[in-house]
Design an enzyme around this catalytic site. Sequence first.
Site, PDB file in Angstrom:
ATOM      1  N   ASP A 305      -4.059  -2.830  -1.131  1.00 47.70           N
ATOM      2  CA  ASP A 305      -3.663  -1.605  -0.425  1.00 47.70           C
ATOM      3  C   ASP A 305      -3.661  -0.376  -1.344  1.00 47.70           C
ATOM      4  OD1 ASP A 305      -2.793  -0.065   1.693  1.00 47.70           O
ATOM      5  OD2 ASP A 305      -0.676  -0.469   1.327  1.00 47.70           O
ATOM      6  N   GLU A 308      -7.499   3.939  -1.824  1.00 45.27           N
ATOM      7  CA  GLU A 308      -8.476   5.021  -1.539  1.00 45.27           C
ATOM      8  C   GLU A 308      -8.836   5.774  -2.814  1.00 45.27           C
ATOM      9  OE1 GLU A 308      -5.705   4.370   0.169  1.00 45.27           O
ATOM     10  OE2 GLU A 308      -6.821   3.353   1.750  1.00 45.27           O
ATOM     11  N   ASP A 418      -3.564   2.246   8.629  1.00 47.89           N
ATOM     12  CA  ASP A 418      -2.277   2.542   9.279  1.00 47.89           C
ATOM     13  C   ASP A 418      -2.495   3.239  10.616  1.00 47.89           C
ATOM     14  OD1 ASP A 418      -1.130   1.458   7.087  1.00 47.89           O
ATOM     15  OD2 ASP A 418      -0.390   3.342   6.245  1.00 47.89           O
TER      16      ASP A 418
END
Length: 663
Positions: A305, A308, A418
Site C-alpha cells: 500500500d 504511488e 480507496d
Amino acid sequence: MIKRFVVGNPLETEAILNKVQMSEEKIPYLSVTQQGFSYKLEPEDIVYGLGENVRGINKRGWIYESNCTDNPFHQEDTRSLYGAHNFLIVCGKERCFGVFLDTPANVTFDIGYTHFDEMKITLTQPDYELYVLECETPEEIVGEFRSLIGPSYLPPKWAFGFGQCRWSYFTAQEVREVARGHRENHIPIDMIYLDIDYMERYKDFTIDRETFPDFEELVEEMRQQGIRLVPIIDGGVKVEKGYDIYEEGVVNNYFCKDAEGNDFVVGVWPGKCHFPDMLNEKARRWFGRKYQFLLEKGIEGFWNDMNEPAIFYSENRLKKIFEQLETYKSTNLDVNTFFQFQDLVRSVANNPEDYRSFYHNFRGKKICHDKVHNLFGYYMTRSASEAFEELAPGKRILMFSRSSYIGMHRYSGVWMGDNRSWWSHLLMNLKMLPSLNMCGFLYTGADIGGFGSDATEDLVLRWLALGIFMPLMRNHSANGTRRQEAYLWDNMAAARGIIGLRYRLLPYIYSEFMKAALKNEMYGRPLGFEWPEDTIAVRTEDQMLIGESIMIAPVYEQNAAGRVVYLPEEMKMLRFSGTELAEEKVLEKGHHYLEIGLNEVVLFVKKGHILPLADGGECVDQVDWENLKLYHFAPQGADYELYDDDGVSAAAVLEGHIRLLKV
Ligand code: GLC
C-alpha cells in the site's frame, strides 16, 4: 500487426517483456510528435482501455491522466487514480487499433474532452516508446498486447475465496472475533486481512507484541480454521534510531535522496519516513527479502500500500506552510484569503513540488522522481515477488498492490484503491474490471461495501452480489466508518447466501481466470467485444460477460426492486436465492425488466454453454471440484473445459489440467 516506435531516448520501464523490432513505416492516421499524438475520432468510435480509471468502459468524453495518485475522494471529475495504464483501443468502422505509450512520467489522455471528435495524447517527457497494434477486433488487440507484456500473475487458489478486512482489527482478539463471526454463522471465509495496526508504530516488517503477543500461534490457529492472515506492507520506512530496516537503508544508501544527497524525509503513517529507492536494483533486492520476516511466521500473502507513493507532507512543505500560516493569524479571513488559507493547508499532501524534489538511483543514474513516478508501486511489488521466487520457490504467494504500472501484472494483482460506500462506486467497480483485464491485471476487485463513508445493508448486499464475480473478493472499510462485516447485518442470511454462492461458483471462476491468464484472454469482457455489430450491446456498460458462459447484470441503485437487462441474444436466466437455484427461464433477445431481491443473484447463461457449480463450502479447501452440477443452455449439447490444478504451484500450465465436461 505490432509496430514499435522509439521517440527520443526513453527509459527502460520493463513493461514490455517481448520487444519487437522497431518499425520503419509511419502510421498514416496518427500524427506522432515528441509531445504525443492525436487522432480524429468518428462519432461511432469506441475507446476502450486506460485500466484503473473513473467513468465508463468506453472512455470517450473525458480527460484522464496517468499519474499514480492516492485519492480516497475520487469522483466522476477525477483524472487519475492509483495506477497508470497507458493502453487504449480505438474501435471504429474504419479501423481498430491499440496504442501503448511506454513512459513512466505523466501522460494526459484527452479522449474527446476538448473536442468530441479528437483524441489527443500529451506527454510531459518527450522520450517514450509507442506501440501500435492493428487487428480486426479489440479482443485480438488485447491478445497481441498481452503477448507483448507477458503473462499475468497467478494467485493461489485459496485467494479466490472471500476475504474480510478492516482498518483495523487492532488486536489478536479482534481477529479471532472476526473469524468466529464468520465460522459460527457459517459465512464462508478464507482470508482475514491485517491493516497497519498489527505493526509496531507502523514500521514495516515488525509486529506489535502488545496487541499481537502470540502472532505466530494466531497464524497457525487461523490456518486450522481454514483462514489465512494477509498483512499490509507500506511504501514508507519509519525514521527511528535502532529500527533495523531504517538503519540498514541509511548505511547502504537504499533510500531516495533530496537534491543535496540527504535521505528524503516524507510524512506517512508513522510520521517521518524515507522511501526505499525501489528503482535501485540493490535496494529493491534488499527490501524484497524483508518479507521473509512474515513468511517465516507462516504468512502466505500480502497487500502493498501507499506506493504511488503517497506523501502526507515533506519536511520542507510543512515548514513553508507553518510559516505562511503565521501570516494568516492576524488576517481577517475574507472571501479572498479564506480560500487561499484553506487551499494552503490542503496542498500539504501529494504535492507535485514534492514529487519533483527527490531522486532515485536508476541503473546507476541519478534521476528525479517525477520522471519515473508511475513506476514506484510496480517496482516495490516486483521487489517482493522477485524475492518470493528465492524465499518460497515454486509457490504462489498472494500479492496485490494499490499502485501499479503495466508490467506489474506479471508480479501481482491490484485492488481498486480507496473507494467509498457509494452506489456510483459499485457501478465503477464493474466498469473497471474489463479495462484492467485488457492491461493484464486479472486478479483484481474493489473494496466491497466501500472503504470510506458509512455503508448500509442494502449496499453491502448488492455489492456482494457483484463482488462474487470479481477474482479478488474482499470486504474492506476505513477506520471511523460503520462496521460492515457480513455477520453484523440484520439480514445476515442474505449475506451468507450470496457469499456461499461464490463458493459454488469457484470451479467456474477459477477455471475462467486461469484460462484467461494462461491464454492471454480477458476474464471480464464488455458486451461490445462479443456483439460488436449490436449497437445496443456496444453501448451497454452496466452488464458484463464473465468468462465464456455467463453474463451478469447487477443492481446498483438504492431501493431498486430490480433492473432492466439487455440480452443481445436468447439466453437462459438463472435466479439464485442465496446458494440455491430458485428459477430457470429462457429469455428472448431484447430488454427485460427483472425483479431482483436483496438476497438474490441473477445471471444469464449463453446459448451453447455450461456453468458448472460445486456444492459449496466454507473455505476453498472444502469445495469439491469433482462432483459438479452442470447448469446449461445447450439444446444441441455443449462442452466445457474445467481447469483445475493444485492451486499453489507457480508453474501453472493448461496441459494436464483441463477436464472436459459435457452435456
Ligand atoms: C490506505 C489503503 C487502505 C488502508 C489504509 C490504512 O488508505 O488504501 O486500504 O486501509 O491505507 O492502511
